[in-house]
Design a protein around this motif. Structure first.
Motif, short mmCIF file in Angstrom:
data_model
loop_
_atom_site.label_atom_id
_atom_site.label_comp_id
_atom_site.label_asym_id
_atom_site.label_seq_id
_atom_site.Cartn_x
_atom_site.Cartn_y
_atom_site.Cartn_z
N ARG A 118 38.23 -39.32 -5.90
CA ARG A 118 36.82 -38.92 -6.03
C ARG A 118 36.18 -38.58 -4.69
O ARG A 118 35.19 -37.85 -4.64
N LEU A 119 36.71 -39.12 -3.60
CA LEU A 119 36.17 -38.80 -2.28
C LEU A 119 36.50 -37.38 -1.88
O LEU A 119 35.90 -36.83 -0.96
N LEU A 120 37.51 -36.81 -2.56
CA LEU A 120 38.01 -35.50 -2.16
C LEU A 120 37.23 -34.38 -2.83
O LEU A 120 36.82 -34.51 -3.99
N VAL A 121 37.04 -33.29 -2.10
CA VAL A 121 36.52 -32.07 -2.72
C VAL A 121 37.63 -31.50 -3.61
O VAL A 121 38.80 -31.86 -3.43
N PRO A 122 37.28 -30.62 -4.58
CA PRO A 122 38.34 -29.98 -5.36
C PRO A 122 39.35 -29.32 -4.43
O PRO A 122 38.98 -28.72 -3.42
N ASP A 123 40.63 -29.47 -4.75
CA ASP A 123 41.73 -28.93 -3.94
C ASP A 123 41.87 -29.67 -2.60
O ASP A 123 42.52 -29.17 -1.69
N GLY A 135 49.17 -35.88 -3.34
CA GLY A 135 48.47 -35.42 -4.54
C GLY A 135 47.25 -34.61 -4.14
O GLY A 135 46.70 -34.79 -3.06
N TRP A 136 46.86 -33.69 -5.02
CA TRP A 136 45.70 -32.85 -4.75
C TRP A 136 44.60 -33.17 -5.74
O TRP A 136 44.88 -33.45 -6.90
N ALA A 137 43.36 -33.12 -5.29
CA ALA A 137 42.25 -33.25 -6.22
C ALA A 137 42.24 -31.99 -7.08
O ALA A 137 42.39 -30.88 -6.55
N PRO A 138 42.13 -32.14 -8.40
CA PRO A 138 42.26 -30.99 -9.29
C PRO A 138 41.24 -29.90 -8.97
O PRO A 138 40.09 -30.19 -8.65
N ASP A 139 41.69 -28.66 -9.04
CA ASP A 139 40.80 -27.51 -8.84
C ASP A 139 41.35 -26.37 -9.69
O ASP A 139 42.27 -25.67 -9.29
N PRO A 140 40.80 -26.20 -10.91
CA PRO A 140 41.34 -25.20 -11.84
C PRO A 140 41.32 -23.79 -11.24
O PRO A 140 42.14 -22.97 -11.61
N ALA A 141 40.39 -23.52 -10.32
CA ALA A 141 40.27 -22.16 -9.80
C ALA A 141 41.40 -21.81 -8.85
O ALA A 141 41.83 -20.67 -8.77
N ARG A 142 41.88 -22.79 -8.10
CA ARG A 142 42.81 -22.45 -7.02
C ARG A 142 44.23 -23.01 -7.20
O ARG A 142 45.10 -22.77 -6.38
#
Lengths: 298, 67
Positions: free
Chosen positions: A131-136, A257-264
């Motif tokens: 949750r601390l991470l921005v998307p991607d 692991g990556w914070a989810p980002d559907p766009a990228r």
């Protein structure tokens, strides 16, 4: 939320004290911490992403300077011990991994190296990190896993069983490789990867291994540890049983692991969205599901 | 620089840190009190101390506001 103080395996207060004390001795083990840091941060070379705001947790002075050297503008160093955070090299914060004090989307990179193995609620901590991470945003973590320190664990248990007729845990339980990816997935990370790195260490003298663990603040912080003073003969007997030279085998579980980002981020195409037929690509005839292929004509 | 007496020395916290810190318990906002050198979480009723410029975001180290 269940109170976990009674059943939590690790005594976080004791751990904080250990890390406070170790803040002065940690330069002793810096070569080892730096070797681990190099192994872990090497993963940053695998991505073309540029990072600007990083949080490092538990780095003890080995991580933050390397992140700054990579041109990351803001590097925050969090540690359970304020004294350890102060010498970690980033903008220092005393923080508990189990209750992180940062707003959502504060960072595009979180590196946790060398403290997650003392966290009671690892799934909860990973969720907070995500949750601390921005998307991607990227999470990189390293923690010892089995069979790290197994010779020591075995020697202590056998010596204590011989002296007392029973053994109490004296070495931290470490996770296994299989646990890693599941933990990441449960915390909602995209593209989760768990793999293993090995650092070969050789100690001529088992006492030097114990001294290094102490210097790093890594004595056992197990709540179930036997509070009584161990019999004088225990460590002597255990250390005598260890092979010399001693290879304690530092196995690292590396989590990515990556914070989810559907766009990228790559994702599977929607069913029915294909524009070419599979049968055409394969040069064959398409049959309906359940329809038997006709028997070859005689 | 190694001041340890409890008198709150007004040491500056990195402003970039103030922007992203929240209460570790409620994840709610914090009010910076530069005079006392504290970060106050009204919702949790706790004031987190700042020592030598380092925010100590640990509930067991925080001052209870109602006390």
């Amino acid at each position: 939320m269940p109170r976990m103080a009674e059943t939590a395996p690790f005594d976080r207060r004791l751990l904080r004290l250990r890390r406070d004390r170790a803040a002065r001795t940690v330069p002793r083990v810096m070569p080892l911490l730096e070797a681990v840091a190099e192994l872990l941060l090497d993963r940053l070379n695998d991505t073309t992403r540029r990072f600007h705001r990083a949080l490092e947790i538990g780095g003890r002075g080995a991580i933050a300077p390397r992140l700054s050297a990579r041109g990351i503008g803001l590097v925050v160093s969090a540690d359970l011990s304020a004294a350890m955070a102060a010498r970690a090299g980033g903008v220092a914060v005393a923080a508990d991994e189990e209750a992180l004090p940062f707003a959502e989307g504060s960072f595009d990179l979180v590196v946790a190296c060398g403290s997650l193995h003392w966290v009671n609620d690892l799934p909860g901590t990973l969720l907070q990190i995500r949750r601390l991470l921005v998307p991607d945003g990227l999470f990189l973590g390293a923690m010892p896993c089995l069979p790290t320190l197994s010779p020591l664990r075995l020697a202590l248990a056998e010596a204590e069983a011989g002296l007392r007729g029973g053994a109490s845990p004296r070495v931290s339980p470490f996770p296994e490789l299989q646990d890693g990816a599941a933990l990441l997935q449960r915390a909602g990370f995209a593209l989760p990867v768990a793999d293993r790195e090995r650092l070969d260490l050789v100690y001529r003298d088992p006492l030097a291994l114990l001294a290094d663990l102490r210097a790093a603040g890594e004595q056992s912080a197990l709540r179930a540890r036997d509070g009584r003073t161990p019999p004088r003969a225990l460590f002597g007997a255990a250390l005598a049983a260890l092979p010399s030279p001693l290879r304690p085998g530092l196995e690292l579980l590396v989590l990515t692991g990556w914070a989810p980002d559907p766009a990228r981020q790559p994702k599977p195409a929607r069913p029915g969205s294909a524009t070419a037929r599979l049968a055409d690509a394969l040069g064959t005839v398409e049959h309906k599901a359940g329809e038997r292929a006709a028997p070859p004509e005689a | 620089m190694t001041e340890t007496d409890p008198a709150p020395a007004p040491q500056a916290v990195d402003p970039r840190l103030l922007e992203i810190l929240v209460c570790p318990l409620t994840k709610g906002p914090l009010r910076y009190d530069p005079e006392r050198g504290e970060l106050v979480s009204e919702r949790a009723g706790l004031a987190y101390p700042i020592r030598d410029g380092i925010p100590i975001m640990l509930p067991e180290e925080a001052r209870r506001l109602d006390a």
